[in-house]
Scaffold this motif. Structure first.
Motif, PDB file in Angstrom:
ATOM      1  N   GLY A 218       0.798  -1.216   0.000  1.00 47.23           N
ATOM      2  CA  GLY A 218       0.000   0.000   0.000  1.00 47.23           C
ATOM      3  C   GLY A 218       0.833   1.268   0.000  1.00 47.23           C
ATOM      4  O   GLY A 218       0.278   2.370  -0.065  1.00 47.23           O
ATOM      5  N   ALA A 219       2.155   1.126   0.073  1.00 47.25           N
ATOM      6  CA  ALA A 219       3.027   2.306   0.018  1.00 47.25           C
ATOM      7  C   ALA A 219       2.910   2.969  -1.345  1.00 47.25           C
ATOM      8  O   ALA A 219       2.833   2.292  -2.372  1.00 47.25           O
ATOM      9  CB  ALA A 219       4.472   1.908   0.295  1.00 47.25           C
ATOM     10  N   GLN A 220       2.905   4.293  -1.361  1.00 53.55           N
ATOM     11  CA  GLN A 220       2.692   5.035  -2.594  1.00 53.55           C
ATOM     12  C   GLN A 220       3.855   5.984  -2.882  1.00 53.55           C
ATOM     13  O   GLN A 220       4.450   6.541  -1.965  1.00 53.55           O
ATOM     14  CB  GLN A 220       1.397   5.856  -2.516  1.00 53.55           C
ATOM     15  N   PHE A 221       4.147   6.122  -4.165  1.00 58.19           N
ATOM     16  CA  PHE A 221       5.129   7.097  -4.617  1.00 58.19           C
ATOM     17  C   PHE A 221       4.579   7.774  -5.863  1.00 58.19           C
ATOM     18  O   PHE A 221       4.183   7.101  -6.811  1.00 58.19           O
ATOM     19  CB  PHE A 221       6.472   6.438  -4.937  1.00 58.19           C
ATOM     20  N   SER A 222       4.512   9.076  -5.858  1.00 59.38           N
ATOM     21  CA  SER A 222       3.976   9.814  -6.996  1.00 59.38           C
ATOM     22  C   SER A 222       5.103  10.486  -7.769  1.00 59.38           C
ATOM     23  O   SER A 222       5.986  11.112  -7.170  1.00 59.38           O
ATOM     24  CB  SER A 222       2.963  10.860  -6.535  1.00 59.38           C
ATOM     25  N   TYR A 223       5.043  10.343  -9.080  1.00 57.03           N
ATOM     26  CA  TYR A 223       6.034  10.985  -9.944  1.00 57.03           C
ATOM     27  C   TYR A 223       5.307  11.907 -10.917  1.00 57.03           C
ATOM     28  O   TYR A 223       4.355  11.499 -11.592  1.00 57.03           O
ATOM     29  CB  TYR A 223       6.848   9.952 -10.718  1.00 57.03           C
ATOM     30  N   GLY A 224       5.759  13.138 -10.991  1.00 61.70           N
ATOM     31  CA  GLY A 224       5.166  14.095 -11.899  1.00 61.70           C
ATOM     32  C   GLY A 224       5.901  14.135 -13.228  1.00 61.70           C
ATOM     33  O   GLY A 224       7.104  14.417 -13.271  1.00 61.70           O
ATOM     34  N   VAL A 225       5.188  13.833 -14.291  1.00 62.69           N
ATOM     35  CA  VAL A 225       5.758  13.854 -15.637  1.00 62.69           C
ATOM     36  C   VAL A 225       5.584  15.251 -16.227  1.00 62.69           C
ATOM     37  O   VAL A 225       4.474  15.800 -16.212  1.00 62.69           O
ATOM     38  CB  VAL A 225       5.070  12.815 -16.540  1.00 62.69           C
ATOM     39  N   SER A 226       6.662  15.809 -16.732  1.00 63.40           N
ATOM     40  CA  SER A 226       6.614  17.124 -17.375  1.00 63.40           C
ATOM     41  C   SER A 226       7.305  17.027 -18.732  1.00 63.40           C
ATOM     42  O   SER A 226       8.517  16.825 -18.815  1.00 63.40           O
ATOM     43  CB  SER A 226       7.304  18.176 -16.499  1.00 63.40           C
ATOM     44  N   VAL A 227       6.517  17.112 -19.793  1.00 63.74           N
ATOM     45  CA  VAL A 227       7.034  16.962 -21.144  1.00 63.74           C
ATOM     46  C   VAL A 227       7.626  18.295 -21.615  1.00 63.74           C
ATOM     47  O   VAL A 227       7.004  19.345 -21.458  1.00 63.74           O
ATOM     48  CB  VAL A 227       5.921  16.509 -22.108  1.00 63.74           C
ATOM     49  N   PRO A 228       8.831  18.274 -22.208  1.00 63.35           N
ATOM     50  CA  PRO A 228       9.415  19.518 -22.732  1.00 63.35           C
ATOM     51  C   PRO A 228       8.499  20.163 -23.770  1.00 63.35           C
ATOM     52  O   PRO A 228       7.753  19.470 -24.472  1.00 63.35           O
ATOM     53  CB  PRO A 228      10.737  19.059 -23.369  1.00 63.35           C
ATOM     54  N   SER A 229       8.559  21.462 -23.874  1.00 61.07           N
ATOM     55  CA  SER A 229       7.684  22.167 -24.820  1.00 61.07           C
ATOM     56  C   SER A 229       8.068  21.889 -26.264  1.00 61.07           C
ATOM     57  O   SER A 229       7.218  21.871 -27.158  1.00 61.07           O
ATOM     58  CB  SER A 229       7.725  23.668 -24.543  1.00 61.07           C
ATOM     59  N   THR A 230       9.354  21.662 -26.526  1.00 57.28           N
ATOM     60  CA  THR A 230       9.815  21.319 -27.879  1.00 57.28           C
ATOM     61  C   THR A 230      10.762  20.129 -27.809  1.00 57.28           C
ATOM     62  O   THR A 230      11.437  19.922 -26.798  1.00 57.28           O
ATOM     63  CB  THR A 230      10.545  22.502 -28.536  1.00 57.28           C
ATOM     64  N   PHE A 231      10.812  19.342 -28.885  1.00 58.68           N
ATOM     65  CA  PHE A 231      11.634  18.144 -28.930  1.00 58.68           C
ATOM     66  C   PHE A 231      12.824  18.276 -29.876  1.00 58.68           C
ATOM     67  O   PHE A 231      13.799  17.534 -29.746  1.00 58.68           O
ATOM     68  CB  PHE A 231      10.803  16.925 -29.352  1.00 58.68           C
ATOM     69  N   GLY A 232      12.734  19.156 -30.848  1.00 59.58           N
ATOM     70  CA  GLY A 232      13.782  19.225 -31.862  1.00 59.58           C
ATOM     71  C   GLY A 232      13.801  17.943 -32.667  1.00 59.58           C
ATOM     72  O   GLY A 232      12.760  17.424 -33.077  1.00 59.58           O
TER      73      GLY A 232
END
Length: 239
Positions: A218-232
């Motif tokens: 039941g242990a929880q770990f949250s990870y926030g995904v943040s996608v770059p605005s541009t990829f090139g």
């Protein structure tokens, strides 16, 4: 005359009857008290056992922690600025017990999608231009309801974190999750192919999402995904 008055034995008989009645009542009270004590002892034992189990579960939930040490996203070749899969490199924190990744669930939440994923095996298949598959053809692939795991370091297996130096990659098919695609069921696999996608499924540049990892305790770990605005021209980006 007074001198001739005699005392009968009725008084002695009555006293004997009263004594026996009192003894019976006393024995009954002792029996009732013994039964009540037994019930109390049994209840106390049950409560102690429940408290011990709750304490152990709480301790595991606090002590067992999964840590994300790296996260990357695969940029779809056929789309324009979409991350169609995410790879999380995870480890167990110091002091944690062994973590069974096959019993872990993931909660994926974005602006448009909220989906619970379960473990689907160890075969990622081909996502975009990157082939993560180690055992092609194995059932259990990343799709809209399953994530997959693969060991990349340490002595643990693909589905477990035993030692602190174990590293396992957790792969989510973001394109399938966002599009709600379960894979090619005609082949009896969960594999999502490029033919199943239009190339515009996944997370666009600047998008964000949250991935909550919940282990068997039941242990929880949250990870926030943040996608770059541009990829090139990048095929893989940090998220």
């Amino acid at each position: 005359m007074l001198g001739n008055t005699t005392i009968t034995s009725d008084t002695d008989s009555d006293r004997g009857q009263v004594g026996i009645g009192t003894l019976i009542i006393f024995i009954a009270m002792v029996l009732v008290a013994a039964i009540a004590a037994g019930v109390l002892i049994n209840t106390a034992g049950v409560l102690q056992s429940q408290a011990s189990d709750t304490g152990s579960e709480t301790q595991e939930a606090v002590a067992n922690q999964i840590e994300v040490v790296h996260a990357s996203g695969n940029v779809s070749e056929s789309g324009d600025g979409y991350v169609d899969s995410i790879n999380l490199t995870v480890m167990k924190s110091a002091g944690s017990n062994a973590i069974d990744l096959s019993a872990m669930t993931l909660q994926y939440t974005s602006d448009t999608t909220d989906q619970t994923l379960v473990h689907g095996g160890n075969d990622v298949g081909v996502i975009g231009s990157v082939d993560y598959s180690a055992t092609a053809g194995t059932l259990g692939n990343a799709n809209d309801s399953q994530f997959v795991t693969n060991s990349i370091a340490g002595d643990g297996g693909d589905d477990e974190l035993i030692y602190t130096d174990d590293r396992v990659t957790v792969t989510l098919h973001i394109g399938a999750i966002e599009a709600g695609i379960a894979g090619d069921t005609s082949l009896n696999t969960g594999m999502v192919t490029e033919a199943d996608l239009n190339g515009d499924e996944g997370l666009e540049g600047g998008d964000s999402a949250t991935i909550k990892l919940v282990d068997q305790s039941g242990a929880q770990f949250s990870y926030g995904v943040s996608v770059p605005s541009t990829f090139g021209d990048k095929k893989v980006v940090s998220v």
